[in-house]
Design a protein around this motif. Structure first.
Motif, PDB file in Angstrom:
ATOM      1  N   UNK A  42       0.780  -1.233   0.000  1.00  0.00           N
ATOM      2  CA  UNK A  42       0.000   0.000   0.000  1.00  0.00           C
ATOM      3  C   UNK A  42       0.807   1.274   0.000  1.00  0.00           C
ATOM      4  N   UNK A  43       1.748   1.419   0.924  1.00  0.00           N
ATOM      5  CA  UNK A  43       2.504   2.662   1.026  1.00  0.00           C
ATOM      6  C   UNK A  43       3.442   2.840  -0.162  1.00  0.00           C
ATOM      7  N   UNK A  44       4.012   1.737  -0.635  1.00  0.00           N
ATOM      8  CA  UNK A  44       4.911   1.815  -1.783  1.00  0.00           C
ATOM      9  C   UNK A  44       4.131   2.250  -3.031  1.00  0.00           C
ATOM     10  N   UNK A  45       2.921   1.700  -3.205  1.00  0.00           N
ATOM     11  CA  UNK A  45       2.100   2.094  -4.354  1.00  0.00           C
ATOM     12  C   UNK A  45       1.651   3.549  -4.217  1.00  0.00           C
ATOM     13  N   UNK A  46       1.342   3.954  -3.012  1.00  0.00           N
ATOM     14  CA  UNK A  46       0.938   5.335  -2.761  1.00  0.00           C
ATOM     15  C   UNK A  46       2.055   6.308  -3.156  1.00  0.00           C
ATOM     16  N   UNK A  47       3.269   6.012  -2.757  1.00  0.00           N
ATOM     17  CA  UNK A  47       4.388   6.882  -3.087  1.00  0.00           C
ATOM     18  C   UNK A  47       4.643   6.911  -4.591  1.00  0.00           C
ATOM     19  N   UNK A  48       4.519   5.735  -5.234  1.00  0.00           N
ATOM     20  CA  UNK A  48       4.692   5.691  -6.681  1.00  0.00           C
ATOM     21  C   UNK A  48       3.619   6.519  -7.377  1.00  0.00           C
ATOM     22  N   UNK A  49       2.388   6.447  -6.886  1.00  0.00           N
ATOM     23  CA  UNK A  49       1.302   7.233  -7.473  1.00  0.00           C
ATOM     24  C   UNK A  49       1.614   8.726  -7.401  1.00  0.00           C
ATOM     25  N   UNK A  62      -2.613  13.290 -18.818  1.00  0.00           N
ATOM     26  CA  UNK A  62      -3.586  12.687 -17.906  1.00  0.00           C
ATOM     27  C   UNK A  62      -3.006  11.512 -17.121  1.00  0.00           C
ATOM     28  N   UNK A  63      -3.570  11.300 -15.937  1.00  0.00           N
ATOM     29  CA  UNK A  63      -3.123  10.232 -15.044  1.00  0.00           C
ATOM     30  C   UNK A  63      -4.323   9.628 -14.333  1.00  0.00           C
ATOM     31  N   UNK A  64      -4.378   8.306 -14.317  1.00  0.00           N
ATOM     32  CA  UNK A  64      -5.424   7.589 -13.586  1.00  0.00           C
ATOM     33  C   UNK A  64      -4.801   6.506 -12.702  1.00  0.00           C
ATOM     34  N   UNK A  65      -5.587   6.045 -11.752  1.00  0.00           N
ATOM     35  CA  UNK A  65      -5.153   5.002 -10.817  1.00  0.00           C
ATOM     36  C   UNK A  65      -6.092   3.819 -10.946  1.00  0.00           C
ATOM     37  N   UNK A  66      -5.536   2.620 -10.938  1.00  0.00           N
ATOM     38  CA  UNK A  66      -6.359   1.421 -11.008  1.00  0.00           C
ATOM     39  C   UNK A  66      -6.828   1.009  -9.617  1.00  0.00           C
ATOM     40  N   UNK A  67      -8.123   0.746  -9.500  1.00  0.00           N
ATOM     41  CA  UNK A  67      -8.737   0.072  -8.342  1.00  0.00           C
ATOM     42  C   UNK A  67      -8.926   0.918  -7.079  1.00  0.00           C
ATOM     43  N   UNK A  69      -9.872   3.961  -5.224  1.00  0.00           N
ATOM     44  CA  UNK A  69     -10.598   5.224  -5.349  1.00  0.00           C
ATOM     45  C   UNK A  69      -9.998   6.296  -4.442  1.00  0.00           C
ATOM     46  N   UNK A  70      -9.680   5.911  -3.208  1.00  0.00           N
ATOM     47  CA  UNK A  70      -9.126   6.874  -2.258  1.00  0.00           C
ATOM     48  C   UNK A  70      -7.789   7.417  -2.734  1.00  0.00           C
ATOM     49  N   UNK A  71      -6.957   6.550  -3.277  1.00  0.00           N
ATOM     50  CA  UNK A  71      -5.649   6.994  -3.765  1.00  0.00           C
ATOM     51  C   UNK A  71      -5.808   7.916  -4.973  1.00  0.00           C
ATOM     52  N   UNK A  72      -6.744   7.611  -5.848  1.00  0.00           N
ATOM     53  CA  UNK A  72      -7.005   8.488  -6.988  1.00  0.00           C
ATOM     54  C   UNK A  72      -7.381   9.887  -6.511  1.00  0.00           C
ATOM     55  N   UNK A  73      -8.205   9.956  -5.474  1.00  0.00           N
ATOM     56  CA  UNK A  73      -8.574  11.250  -4.919  1.00  0.00           C
ATOM     57  C   UNK A  73      -7.406  11.946  -4.251  1.00  0.00           C
ATOM     58  N   UNK A  74      -6.588  11.182  -3.534  1.00  0.00           N
ATOM     59  CA  UNK A  74      -5.456  11.753  -2.807  1.00  0.00           C
ATOM     60  C   UNK A  74      -4.458  12.430  -3.739  1.00  0.00           C
ATOM     61  N   UNK A  75      -4.191  11.807  -4.885  1.00  0.00           N
ATOM     62  CA  UNK A  75      -3.192  12.376  -5.806  1.00  0.00           C
ATOM     63  C   UNK A  75      -3.824  13.302  -6.844  1.00  0.00           C
ATOM     64  N   UNK A  76      -5.122  13.545  -6.706  1.00  0.00           N
ATOM     65  CA  UNK A  76      -5.845  14.388  -7.663  1.00  0.00           C
ATOM     66  C   UNK A  76      -5.697  13.851  -9.083  1.00  0.00           C
ATOM     67  N   UNK A  77      -5.892  12.536  -9.210  1.00  0.00           N
ATOM     68  CA  UNK A  77      -5.814  11.895 -10.523  1.00  0.00           C
ATOM     69  C   UNK A  77      -6.988  12.341 -11.388  1.00  0.00           C
ATOM     70  N   UNK A  78      -6.831  12.178 -12.689  1.00  0.00           N
ATOM     71  CA  UNK A  78      -7.921  12.501 -13.609  1.00  0.00           C
ATOM     72  C   UNK A  78      -9.029  11.456 -13.545  1.00  0.00           C
ATOM     73  N   UNK A  79      -8.694  10.274 -13.036  1.00  0.00           N
ATOM     74  CA  UNK A  79      -9.721   9.244 -12.952  1.00  0.00           C
ATOM     75  C   UNK A  79      -9.257   8.005 -12.230  1.00  0.00           C
ATOM     76  N   UNK A  80     -10.141   7.037 -12.182  1.00  0.00           N
ATOM     77  CA  UNK A  80      -9.852   5.737 -11.566  1.00  0.00           C
ATOM     78  C   UNK A  80     -10.386   4.658 -12.501  1.00  0.00           C
TER      79      UNK A  80
END
Length: 202
Positions: A42-49, A62-67, A69-80
């Motif tokens: 979890x933390x390693x993926x979070x830092x990579x994101x 653009x940048x999105x995160x797979x699976x 939702x919270x991490x997508x919001x945390x990094x202000x991704x364009x989507x999930x």
């Protein structure tokens, strides 16, 4: 922001020059990046994101995160990008109307269900044989793409998508293509992104 035509999926194991270097080249060339690597802690993926988000932001891509939702919001991704239908409305409520909510579809029924649930696009696979995921499943071909695209939701063809095949899928009605191994394994990911974008009608 309009959905880009090329979705590049990360895989740090396949990335010849390291996933962050590949991400840099993809973003510079104008590709939309999706953080997969779901096996990371979890933390390693979070830092990579966070690192990948900085890279894409620097290049205005653009940048999105797979699976996650919270991490997508945390990094202000364009989507999930999701694999479970019930998560689609949850993501919409959490991330807002402007976020791109994607879904991994493997059948026409999946596409219809994702459309009804409020997804913005689907990846559709497997379209061709793929070396990055051997044994992924029976290939479905461009007729499958044509049927799915007829449902009115943007479809990104996935699996075995070389640039020439990207053209075939666009002609069959795909909105775009999603690529992992073809770019992660490339010795020149930026140039490879350029070939895909050219094939997709950039």
């Amino acid at each position: 922001m309009t959905l880009p035509r090329l979705l590049v999926i990360t895989d740090r194991i396949l990335a010849r020059s390291g996933v962050e270097q590949v991400a840099e080249e993809v973003a510079r060339a104008g590709g939309w990046l999706l953080l997969r690597d779901k096996d990371l802690a979890g933390e390693e993926r979070r830092q990579l994101a966070h690192r990948l988000r900085r890279i894409t932001r620097e290049h205005g891509t653009a940048f999105s995160v797979s699976a996650d939702i919270a991490l997508a919001g945390e990094v202000d991704a364009d989507g999930v990008h999701l694999q479970e239908l019930p998560a689609i409305p949850v993501a919409r409520a959490a991330l807002g109307a402007g976020s791109w909510i994607g879904f991994s579809a493997h059948s026409i029924a999946d596409v219809a269900a994702a459309h009804s649930a409020g997804a913005d696009y689907v990846t559709l696979s497997p379209i061709y044989e793929t070396s990055s995921k051997p044994g992924y499943g029976p290939v479905r071909g461009t007729d499958f793409v044509r049927q799915a695209a007829g449902l009115g939701l943007p479809v990104f063809a996935l699996a075995g998508l070389a640039p020439a095949r990207a053209v075939e899928c666009r002609l069959a009605g795909a909105y775009g293509v999603a690529v992992m191994g073809g770019i992660m394994c490339s010795e020149n990911p930026g140039a490879e992104v350029g070939l895909y974008l050219e094939a997709l009608g950039r």
